[in-house]
Design a protein around this motif. Structure first.
Motif, PDB file in Angstrom:
ATOM      1  N   ALA A 166      34.849  43.544  41.412  1.00 37.98           N
ATOM      2  CA  ALA A 166      35.126  42.542  42.450  1.00 37.98           C
ATOM      3  C   ALA A 166      34.890  40.953  42.122  1.00 37.98           C
ATOM      4  CB  ALA A 166      34.618  42.892  43.841  1.00 37.98           C
ATOM      5  N   LEU A 167      33.745  41.092  41.298  1.00 29.79           N
ATOM      6  CA  LEU A 167      33.520  39.847  40.711  1.00 29.79           C
ATOM      7  C   LEU A 167      34.572  39.124  39.661  1.00 29.79           C
ATOM      8  CD1 LEU A 167      31.329  37.563  40.550  1.00 29.79           C
ATOM      9  CD2 LEU A 167      29.969  38.840  38.681  1.00 29.79           C
ATOM     10  N   LEU A 168      35.001  40.064  38.813  1.00 27.33           N
ATOM     11  CA  LEU A 168      36.015  39.889  37.997  1.00 27.33           C
ATOM     12  C   LEU A 168      36.979  39.296  38.547  1.00 27.33           C
ATOM     13  CD1 LEU A 168      35.471  42.826  35.332  1.00 27.33           C
ATOM     14  CD2 LEU A 168      34.850  40.369  34.869  1.00 27.33           C
ATOM     15  N   ASN A 169      37.655  40.143  39.581  1.00 26.17           N
ATOM     16  CA  ASN A 169      38.815  39.825  40.062  1.00 26.17           C
ATOM     17  C   ASN A 169      38.676  38.287  40.928  1.00 26.17           C
ATOM     18  OD1 ASN A 169      39.838  42.233  39.614  1.00 26.17           O
ATOM     19  ND2 ASN A 169      39.338  43.187  41.701  1.00 26.17           N
ATOM     20  N   ASP A 170      37.401  38.015  41.464  1.00 25.01           N
ATOM     21  CA  ASP A 170      36.920  36.807  42.124  1.00 25.01           C
ATOM     22  C   ASP A 170      37.431  35.534  41.015  1.00 25.01           C
ATOM     23  OD1 ASP A 170      37.089  37.811  44.542  1.00 25.01           O
ATOM     24  OD2 ASP A 170      34.648  37.996  44.684  1.00 25.01           O
ATOM     25  N   VAL A 171      36.504  35.607  40.092  1.00 26.47           N
ATOM     26  CA  VAL A 171      36.724  34.704  38.888  1.00 26.47           C
ATOM     27  C   VAL A 171      38.048  34.532  38.395  1.00 26.47           C
ATOM     28  CG1 VAL A 171      35.955  34.011  36.603  1.00 26.47           C
ATOM     29  CG2 VAL A 171      34.237  34.970  38.182  1.00 26.47           C
ATOM     30  N   GLN A 172      38.697  35.488  38.322  1.00 21.44           N
ATOM     31  CA  GLN A 172      40.014  35.173  37.739  1.00 21.44           C
ATOM     32  C   GLN A 172      41.062  34.614  38.690  1.00 21.44           C
ATOM     33  OE1 GLN A 172      41.082  36.414  34.613  1.00 21.44           O
ATOM     34  NE2 GLN A 172      43.238  35.372  35.314  1.00 21.44           N
ATOM     35  N   ALA A 173      40.776  35.050  39.817  1.00 20.99           N
ATOM     36  CA  ALA A 173      41.708  34.316  41.180  1.00 20.99           C
ATOM     37  C   ALA A 173      41.213  32.960  40.921  1.00 20.99           C
ATOM     38  CB  ALA A 173      41.261  35.013  42.312  1.00 20.99           C
ATOM     39  N   ALA A 204      20.121  43.548  38.516  1.00 21.07           N
ATOM     40  CA  ALA A 204      20.059  42.011  38.203  1.00 21.07           C
ATOM     41  C   ALA A 204      21.113  41.443  38.994  1.00 21.07           C
ATOM     42  CB  ALA A 204      20.684  41.951  36.706  1.00 21.07           C
ATOM     43  N   ILE A 205      21.107  40.240  39.019  1.00 24.03           N
ATOM     44  CA  ILE A 205      22.277  39.216  39.753  1.00 24.03           C
ATOM     45  C   ILE A 205      23.059  38.469  38.642  1.00 24.03           C
ATOM     46  CG2 ILE A 205      22.562  37.403  41.330  1.00 24.03           C
ATOM     47  CD1 ILE A 205      19.861  37.638  42.646  1.00 24.03           C
ATOM     48  N   VAL A 206      24.316  38.777  38.722  1.00 27.21           N
ATOM     49  CA  VAL A 206      25.196  38.316  37.939  1.00 27.21           C
ATOM     50  C   VAL A 206      26.111  37.046  38.603  1.00 27.21           C
ATOM     51  CG1 VAL A 206      27.090  39.942  38.343  1.00 27.21           C
ATOM     52  CG2 VAL A 206      27.341  38.458  36.311  1.00 27.21           C
ATOM     53  N   VAL A 207      26.095  35.973  37.942  1.00 27.31           N
ATOM     54  CA  VAL A 207      26.871  34.698  38.375  1.00 27.31           C
ATOM     55  C   VAL A 207      28.053  34.521  37.288  1.00 27.31           C
ATOM     56  CG1 VAL A 207      26.783  32.252  39.068  1.00 27.31           C
ATOM     57  CG2 VAL A 207      24.629  33.729  39.059  1.00 27.31           C
ATOM     58  N   GLY A 208      29.082  34.376  37.927  1.00 27.99           N
ATOM     59  CA  GLY A 208      30.146  34.056  37.140  1.00 27.99           C
ATOM     60  C   GLY A 208      31.264  32.829  37.398  1.00 27.99           C
ATOM     61  N   ALA A 209      31.840  32.336  36.708  1.00 26.79           N
ATOM     62  CA  ALA A 209      32.656  31.271  36.927  1.00 26.79           C
ATOM     63  C   ALA A 209      33.658  30.916  35.826  1.00 26.79           C
ATOM     64  CB  ALA A 209      31.766  29.706  37.057  1.00 26.79           C
ATOM     65  N   PRO A 210      34.942  30.443  36.174  1.00 29.80           N
ATOM     66  CA  PRO A 210      35.921  30.343  35.125  1.00 29.80           C
ATOM     67  C   PRO A 210      35.520  28.968  34.177  1.00 29.80           C
ATOM     68  CG  PRO A 210      36.720  29.609  37.095  1.00 29.80           C
ATOM     69  CD  PRO A 210      35.186  29.990  37.285  1.00 29.80           C
ATOM     70  N   ASP A 213      40.757  27.088  31.156  1.00 30.00           N
ATOM     71  CA  ASP A 213      41.978  28.090  31.583  1.00 30.00           C
ATOM     72  C   ASP A 213      41.962  29.293  30.773  1.00 30.00           C
ATOM     73  OD1 ASP A 213      42.862  25.812  33.172  1.00 30.00           O
ATOM     74  OD2 ASP A 213      44.388  24.829  31.679  1.00 30.00           O
ATOM     75  N   TRP A 214      41.215  29.419  29.764  1.00 33.37           N
ATOM     76  CA  TRP A 214      41.249  30.532  28.922  1.00 33.37           C
ATOM     77  C   TRP A 214      39.952  31.361  28.889  1.00 33.37           C
ATOM     78  CZ3 TRP A 214      46.133  30.024  28.154  1.00 33.37           C
ATOM     79  CH2 TRP A 214      46.849  29.159  28.105  1.00 33.37           C
ATOM     80  N   TYR A 215      38.886  30.739  28.893  1.00 34.89           N
ATOM     81  CA  TYR A 215      37.415  31.645  29.025  1.00 34.89           C
ATOM     82  C   TYR A 215      36.973  31.547  30.540  1.00 34.89           C
ATOM     83  CZ  TYR A 215      38.515  30.425  24.333  1.00 34.89           C
ATOM     84  OH  TYR A 215      39.091  29.880  22.955  1.00 34.89           O
ATOM     85  N   GLN A 216      35.936  32.439  30.505  1.00 34.76           N
ATOM     86  CA  GLN A 216      34.814  33.103  31.692  1.00 34.76           C
ATOM     87  C   GLN A 216      33.579  32.900  31.205  1.00 34.76           C
ATOM     88  OE1 GLN A 216      36.628  36.496  33.358  1.00 34.76           O
ATOM     89  NE2 GLN A 216      38.744  35.544  33.950  1.00 34.76           N
TER      90      GLN A 216
END
Length: 577
Positions: A166-173, A204-210, A213-216
């Motif tokens: 779900a986190l991967l999908n949110d960051v990709q969106a 753990a807690i994971v925090v993600g952000a784009p 345009d090419w990296y995360q």
């Protein structure tokens, strides 16, 4: 016990080995014994109920409060961890956006890998830093699907396994939205289980952000310190809760003991006073409510002792007076009786009025002598000096011999006495004189109050007791008079004349004689249906009574006859109608 009565349980037990069955039954008996003792103790001890109730309620309250406190502390620790993660993530984003090649699409897999490796090295925490986290730099979904491109460069063992989908999908969106011209503005958080290179897993807690345009970019923040803090808090709360529950139980036990002990002492003192120890007193320990209770109890006991002593002295004086009067009157009564007998024998020489006066004088002197004899007997019973002269005798024979006086009265009244005696002898250890006196009193009363109807005397016996029932069909007794008939000088109808000159003490003396045998003298009666007086004594002197072989009331044959008579009357009346 309810479970043991079920058929399927008994069927299962029947297939068990015999020794195992014996063991199970022994355990069940032990459990039943323990439960019974605990239940008995619970119902008998006020202190145990108070302490137990306090213990359960306080444990429940502390458990609920501990649960909410733990939840609040855990939520606070998570929020604090998220705030630290956000700060660290923003700093990492600022550093990453200053890296060369961020805005340029990688021309080959090697260029993409070099950028991700360099960025990971720039963002990797220093060994001297206070914060501990893991990094994962990845490609967007479009580049990751191209052949030759490695999706992840990370300091964690398996980013794909540690990152929630779900986190991967949110960051990709979010990255796709930024590519369409919308600004990047959101950071995404998610709890996860971090898998390290050593195979160890951590919360753990994971925090993600784009990142462009090419990296995360993803930061993993282990919750080791938070878990240790929460565990310490839980341990502290459990220890403090247990200590608090024990402390509350001890306080409740102490306070209850202060209240219960004086009450127990009062109960024991009251039992001793009830047993006749009127000198018993309670210790007064203060001026509070419990001290007032002790003082009031002592005043009550002193007053009761004084009143009982007064009553005892009065009773002694009354018994002594009756005894003295009875004895002192016998000497002049002997002289008066001798003179009355001379007048009675010479009544033929007198005129009619004088002769009648001599007869009345003779009858009243006889009645007065009988009254003196009864008063002396009652004084012996009141003084507890009456004794039994026990011998083995046939009760049926005593019943016939005691009916002589009543037979003469029955002939004058136009009725008869019917005897229903067993074929075999009814032997019992009794005082012949007292039992015959009881029967004479009962038979004379039955004939006198029988309204000219027959009197039935029934003797019954079983293994332990012998009973005699005297049934008359006269005026009967009103409700509540079954006990009054045994009181001294009591008469159901004060205006009713005594035809045989009774003293009014016959039934009272009979009741005392029955009690002296350890037996019962009971009465039953209904207005218009007559009455029944039943004497029950044990076969062996001193043995307790468990019941009587004769019913107290009309027998079954009489009830059936009465019912048939009523039915015939109703049918006859219906025919006439």
């Amino acid at each position: 016990m309810a479970l043991r009565r079920k058929k399927w349980v008994r069927w299962i037990v029947s297939w068990l080995p015999h020794r195992l069955t014996i063991g199970v039954r022994s355990l069940l008996r032990l459990q039943h014994l323990v439960v019974s003792k605990v239940r008995y103790r619970w119902h008998r001890s006020l202190q145990l109920r108070v302490v137990g109730t306090t213990l359960v309620i306080s444990a429940a309250v502390i458990a609920v409060l501990g649960f909410f406190l733990t939840e609040q502390i855990a939520e606070g620790l998570v929020l604090n961890a998220e705030s630290s993660a956000r700060t660290q993530m923003l700093a990492g984003l600022n550093t990453a956006r200053g890296q060369a090649g961020l805005t340029t699409q990688p021309v080959n897999p090697q260029a993409a890998w070099e950028f991700m490796t360099n960025l990971g090295g720039a963002l990797e925490p220093s060994s001297s830093g206070s914060s501990r986290y893991y990094l994962a730099v990845g490609l967007n979904a479009g580049l990751a699907r191209k052949p030759g491109y490695l999706q992840w460069s990370a300091t964690v063992g398996s980013p794909a396994a540690s990152l929630p989908q779900a986190l991967l999908n949110d960051v990709q969106a979010e990255q796709s939205a930024a590519a369409d011209g919308k600004p990047e503005s959101l950071l995404y958080y998610a709890p996860t289980t971090l898998t390290l290179d050593s195979g160890q897993s951590k919360a753990a807690i994971v925090v993600g952000a784009p990142l462009g345009d090419w990296y995360q970019l993803y930061y993993f923040f282990p919750l080791d310190s938070e878990q240790q803090t929460l565990q310490l808090v839980q341990t502290t709360l459990v220890g403090a809760g247990i200590a608090l529950v024990v402390l509350l139980a001890a306080i409740a036990s102490l306070v209850t003991r202060w209240v219960v002990l004086p009450v127990r002492h009062a109960a024991r003192a009251a039992q001793r006073v009830a047993a006749g120890r009127l000198e018993e007193r309670m210790a007064v320990g203060g001026k509070d409510d419990l001290g007032s209770l002790a003082s009031s109890f002592n005043d009550m006991a002193a007053s009761l002792q004084e009143k009982l002593q007064e009553l005892e002295e009065l009773s002694k004086a009354q018994r002594q007076f009756v005894s003295d009067v009875s004895h002192e009157l016998r000497t002049p009564m002997t002289t008066i009786r001798m003179a009355a007998e001379i007048l009675f024998e010479s009544r033929g020489e007198f005129d009619a009025a004088s002769a009648r006066s001599a007869e009345l004088l003779q009858s009243q002197i006889e009645r007065f002598e009988t009254l003196l004899t009864d008063l002396l007997e009652m004084s012996r019973h009141d003084a507890n000096v009456a004794t039994l002269d026990v011998e083995l005798a046939d009760v049926s024979d005593m019943v016939r011999r005691s009916a002589d006086d009543a037979q003469q009265l029955a002939e004058r009244r136009g009725c008869r006495i019917e005897f229903r005696l067993p074929a075999q002898a009814c032997m019992a250890e009794v005082d012949r004189r007292r039992v015959e006196r009881i029967m004479r009193n009962l038979l004379v009363n039955a004939v006198e109050h029988g309204e000219g109807r027959d009197v039935v005397v029934t003797v019954g016996a079983d293994r332990d007791t012998v009973a005699i029932a005297v049934r008359d069909h006269g005026v009967g007794l009103a409700p509540g008079e079954e006990q009054l008939v045994f009181e001294r000088f009591w008469r159901a109808d004060p205006s009713r004349a005594r035809t045989v000159g009774g003293t009014g003490l016959g039934l009272a003396i009979s009741l005392e004689d029955a009690r002296l045998h350890g037996g019962w003298l009971q009465a039953w009666g209904e207005r218009g249906r007559g009455s029944v007086f039943r004497l029950t004594v044990p076969r062996e002197a001193g043995q307790p009574l468990a019941g009587s072989p004769l019913p107290l009331g009309p027998d079954e044959a009489e009830i059936v006859t009465s019912a048939v008579t009523v039915m015939e009357t109703d049918l006859t009346g219906g025919g006439r109608a």
